[in-house]
Design a protein around this motif. Sequence first.
Motif: not given
Length: 217
Positions: A165, A167, A169, A204, A206-207, A209, A211, A213
């Motif tokens: 994956s 990320l 961020k 992601s 937590e908003r 970032g 992601m 996958s």
Amino acid sequence: MKLSANPEAAFLSEVTAGATHELRNVLAIIKESGGLMGDLVRLHPDAESLDQGRFGRAVDRVEAQVRRGAEILTKLNRLSHSLDVDRATLDLREEADLIVFLTERRARNRRHTLEGPESSADAPLTASPIHLQMALYAVLNLCIDELPEGSNISVGVDGGSRGPSVLFKWDTGADQAPSTFGEGTSWGEAQALVAVVGGRMEPSPERQGIMISFGAI
């Protein structure tokens, strides 16, 4: 590894790769000449009358730019070879690092800071090299364009037992992502490119970032 069935892509790959090799030779000659100039000045009878510090700094700048130029050519050479094959087993971390390098100037123009993958662990992924790079490039440019100026963007890669994956961020100084994230054509276009290489793109948890996958290979 499946060789490219596109003759135009194969042609561009071969020509670009050859040109980058030639330019590396040019930089090598400049570096050698700069070093020779420094040696000659130090050996000159009137060397003491010269501003050795100033001349030394000039030679150092030449060498630094030669190293920078060689690094750019190395990355471009890797990019050109992405057209050699239609599908191959790739290191996702290396591909992400390449795209971060190639977008640094664009990020600087928006006053962003950009950080590439820190982990040295392999993250194998079987995909089309050029399509994977296009997908990563689209997502990173989405971040660069949508985030407020001065944001910090980091790109992390995880090999993961469930599949690799990536990320993307960010840190904008705000508590949440811009309200436009997830809307508009840029998000849809990036999502479509990610899907081409078998990936899934989503915010992601937590908003802060994005992601991407991939399924286990």
